[in-house]
Design a protein around this motif. Sequence first.
Motif, mmCIF file in Angstrom:
data_model
loop_
_atom_site.group_PDB
_atom_site.id
_atom_site.type_symbol
_atom_site.label_atom_id
_atom_site.label_comp_id
_atom_site.label_asym_id
_atom_site.label_seq_id
_atom_site.Cartn_x
_atom_site.Cartn_y
_atom_site.Cartn_z
ATOM 1 N N ARG A 116 0.860 -1.190 0.000
ATOM 2 C CA ARG A 116 0.000 0.000 0.000
ATOM 3 C C ARG A 116 0.897 1.241 0.000
ATOM 4 N NH1 ARG A 116 -3.676 -2.543 3.737
ATOM 5 N NH2 ARG A 116 -5.608 -3.000 2.649
ATOM 6 N N LEU A 117 0.667 2.101 -0.950
ATOM 7 C CA LEU A 117 1.410 3.359 -0.986
ATOM 8 C C LEU A 117 0.521 4.455 -0.416
ATOM 9 C CD1 LEU A 117 3.044 2.938 -4.499
ATOM 10 C CD2 LEU A 117 4.046 2.468 -2.250
ATOM 11 N N LEU A 118 1.157 5.440 0.186
ATOM 12 C CA LEU A 118 0.399 6.509 0.838
ATOM 13 C C LEU A 118 0.514 7.791 0.030
ATOM 14 C CD1 LEU A 118 1.788 5.964 4.463
ATOM 15 C CD2 LEU A 118 -0.364 5.072 3.526
ATOM 16 N N ARG A 119 -0.548 8.573 0.050
ATOM 17 C CA ARG A 119 -0.476 9.937 -0.469
ATOM 18 C C ARG A 119 -0.471 10.858 0.724
ATOM 19 N NH1 ARG A 119 -3.715 9.859 -5.941
ATOM 20 N NH2 ARG A 119 -2.239 11.547 -6.208
ATOM 21 N N LEU A 120 0.126 12.013 0.557
ATOM 22 C CA LEU A 120 0.222 12.922 1.694
ATOM 23 C C LEU A 120 -1.174 13.280 2.206
ATOM 24 C CD1 LEU A 120 2.701 14.413 3.101
ATOM 25 C CD2 LEU A 120 1.567 16.439 2.243
ATOM 26 N N LEU A 121 -1.403 13.058 3.492
ATOM 27 C CA LEU A 121 -2.685 13.330 4.145
ATOM 28 C C LEU A 121 -3.828 12.590 3.462
ATOM 29 C CD1 LEU A 121 -2.196 17.144 4.809
ATOM 30 C CD2 LEU A 121 -2.216 15.326 6.531
ATOM 31 N N GLY A 122 -3.494 11.424 2.888
ATOM 32 C CA GLY A 122 -4.510 10.626 2.196
ATOM 33 C C GLY A 122 -5.495 9.999 3.175
ATOM 34 N N ASP A 123 -6.496 9.387 2.584
ATOM 35 C CA ASP A 123 -7.552 8.770 3.372
ATOM 36 C C ASP A 123 -7.089 7.335 3.707
ATOM 37 O OD1 ASP A 123 -9.924 8.081 4.448
ATOM 38 O OD2 ASP A 123 -10.987 7.875 2.535
ATOM 39 N N ASP A 124 -6.188 7.204 4.664
ATOM 40 C CA ASP A 124 -5.632 5.886 4.976
ATOM 41 C C ASP A 124 -5.471 5.741 6.488
ATOM 42 O OD1 ASP A 124 -2.840 6.732 5.874
ATOM 43 O OD2 ASP A 124 -2.929 7.647 3.900
ATOM 44 N N ALA B 80 3.258 4.305 -9.667
ATOM 45 C CA ALA B 80 3.017 3.090 -8.876
ATOM 46 C C ALA B 80 1.707 3.187 -8.095
ATOM 47 C CB ALA B 80 4.182 2.854 -7.914
ATOM 48 N N LEU B 81 1.187 4.421 -7.925
ATOM 49 C CA LEU B 81 -0.040 4.581 -7.118
ATOM 50 C C LEU B 81 -1.206 3.807 -7.719
ATOM 51 C CD1 LEU B 81 0.045 8.383 -6.233
ATOM 52 C CD2 LEU B 81 0.014 6.491 -4.587
ATOM 53 N N GLY B 82 -1.285 3.825 -9.050
ATOM 54 C CA GLY B 82 -2.407 3.179 -9.720
ATOM 55 C C GLY B 82 -2.456 1.693 -9.478
ATOM 56 N N SER B 83 -1.269 1.063 -9.369
ATOM 57 C CA SER B 83 -1.261 -0.406 -9.270
ATOM 58 C C SER B 83 -1.118 -0.907 -7.832
ATOM 59 C CB SER B 83 -0.117 -0.958 -10.124
ATOM 60 O OG SER B 83 1.074 -0.300 -9.767
ATOM 61 N N HIS C 50 6.939 4.445 1.929
ATOM 62 C CA HIS C 50 5.693 4.098 1.247
ATOM 63 C C HIS C 50 4.911 5.334 0.790
ATOM 64 C CE1 HIS C 50 6.728 0.303 3.148
ATOM 65 N NE2 HIS C 50 5.912 -0.290 2.293
ATOM 66 N N LEU C 51 5.473 6.497 1.024
ATOM 67 C CA LEU C 51 4.774 7.731 0.673
ATOM 68 C C LEU C 51 5.126 8.170 -0.752
ATOM 69 C CD1 LEU C 51 3.099 10.198 1.831
ATOM 70 C CD2 LEU C 51 5.313 11.283 2.231
ATOM 71 N N VAL C 52 4.099 8.517 -1.505
ATOM 72 C CA VAL C 52 4.328 9.132 -2.822
ATOM 73 C C VAL C 52 3.873 10.578 -2.699
ATOM 74 C CG1 VAL C 52 3.812 9.064 -5.278
ATOM 75 C CG2 VAL C 52 3.985 6.917 -3.999
ATOM 76 N N ASP C 53 4.816 11.456 -2.413
ATOM 77 C CA ASP C 53 4.482 12.866 -2.245
ATOM 78 C C ASP C 53 4.607 13.573 -3.584
ATOM 79 O OD1 ASP C 53 7.136 11.975 -1.623
ATOM 80 O OD2 ASP C 53 7.697 14.021 -1.085
ATOM 81 N N PHE D 134 9.445 -3.596 -9.256
ATOM 82 C CA PHE D 134 8.666 -2.463 -8.737
ATOM 83 C C PHE D 134 9.314 -1.140 -9.106
ATOM 84 C CE2 PHE D 134 7.959 0.602 -5.225
ATOM 85 C CZ PHE D 134 6.590 0.752 -5.361
ATOM 86 N N ARG D 135 8.534 -0.218 -9.624
ATOM 87 C CA ARG D 135 9.022 1.140 -9.919
ATOM 88 C C ARG D 135 8.282 2.112 -9.017
ATOM 89 N NH1 ARG D 135 12.205 -1.292 -11.397
ATOM 90 N NH2 ARG D 135 12.888 -2.024 -13.414
ATOM 91 N N HIS D 136 9.012 2.751 -8.130
ATOM 92 C CA HIS D 136 8.380 3.667 -7.165
ATOM 93 C C HIS D 136 8.005 4.979 -7.858
ATOM 94 C CE1 HIS D 136 7.164 5.031 -3.355
ATOM 95 N NE2 HIS D 136 8.100 4.463 -2.608
ATOM 96 N N GLY D 137 7.060 5.682 -7.239
ATOM 97 C CA GLY D 137 6.705 7.011 -7.745
ATOM 98 C C GLY D 137 5.235 7.088 -8.084
ATOM 99 N N PRO D 138 4.794 8.234 -8.616
ATOM 100 C CA PRO D 138 3.363 8.450 -8.880
ATOM 101 C C PRO D 138 2.734 7.350 -9.725
ATOM 102 C CG PRO D 138 4.616 10.467 -9.229
ATOM 103 C CD PRO D 138 5.617 9.398 -8.950
#
Length: 320
Positions: free
Chosen positions: A94-102, A314-317, A146-149, A308-312
């Motif tokens: 699970r990747l996180l977005r900043l202040l995401g709903d997690d 990767a959020l979709g998958s 795990h954060l994708v800022d 695995f390729r990190h970054g924005p």
Amino acid sequence: MRVAFVGKGGSGKTTLSALFSRHLARSGAPVVAIDGDINQHLAQALGLDDGETFDAPPLSARLAEIKDHLRGDNPRITSSAAMIKTTPPGRGSRLLRLLGDDAVHAHHVQNVGGVPLMVTGEFDESDLGVACYHSKLGAVELYLNHLVDGPGEYVVVDMTAGADAFASGLFTRFDMTFLVAEPTRKGVSVYRQYRDHAEEFGIPVAVVGNKVTGEDDLLFLKEHVGDHLLAYFEQSSWVRSQERGRPQGDLEPHNVHALRQLRTALDGRTKDWEAFQKHAVEFHLRNAAAWADKATGSDLSAQVDPGFRHGPAALGSASA
Ligand SMILES: Nc1ncnc2c1ncn2[C@@H]1O[C@H](COP(=O)(O)OS(=O)(=O)O)[C@@H](OP(=O)(O)O)[C@H]1O
Ligand SMILES: Nc1ncnc2c1ncn2[C@@H]1O[C@H](COP(=O)(O)OP(=O)(O)O)[C@@H](O)[C@H]1O
């Protein structure tokens, strides 16, 4: 963008972390501040009043839950017990977005003085002699791994002084490290230690002078850190009045200017997700070999997902 404030204890890491986080938040930018200092004072520096309490649980109190959340359905990480602080994300994590709903932000963030804050936790009596502060910092490392800022989003970490930051590779998780230095010999000695580690890994470090009271102070800093001096803060009566619980007026114009210089430097960085993941993997393998394979009874190098390729992208998958 992620930034760490490091330096000798008492140099002003917490003060500058608070000033910078508030500066960003007031401009409307999404910010998360993290207190990763062994002396947990960031909430106070952000303006937590004497009568108020910081009620969100520290990250270190829910390490197993955080691990369980972050591993998602990554098949290479079969349990939270097998996950260590350096376990890098892979497909299914699970990747996180900043202040995401997690679950991480939901449990750990509390707003203090207009700044969303998370804390690692006190180093208390029960830790003495049995653990190092890096056990508390493990959750910060997992969070940052795990954060994708995205652009214009900020994480500001008030880091612990000393060598704990180097133990696991946490110091490679930032787009920029601000080393806070008072114009004294001790103040600049930490700079040399940090510079050497940073150079080895290509980590951007900028020195931020603090408590400067005149030309002599400035000359001293320039003499010892040269071009690495990005900006300097003057001794501030506003900071002093705020510390007494009676802030008067506004932060001095020179110090506001220094905050803008820090932001410009940070915004000028380009994210390199590939290098970021490469460092994460490298430190994971080092930790696996040094202590963690033995501690967990498994081959932790198998947790690395070469595809695995990190970054924005990767959020979709990632796991929902
Ligand atoms: N770098 C390094 N070198 C040697 N030993 C280390 C290191 N990092 C962590 N440890 C020890 O491993 C135990 C678990 O570490 P942590 O609590 O930090 O977290 S984690 O397992 O990585 O999530 C914990 O030991 P115990 O306290 O005995 O469980 C840590 O002291
Ligand atoms: N620019 C400044 N002007 C005045 N006082 C300062 C300034 N920076 C820090 N201080 C004071 O110095 C002390 C140590 O600062 P602190 O931020 O707690 O350091 P650290 O987090 O590095 O241990 C605090 O009392 C703080 O208010």
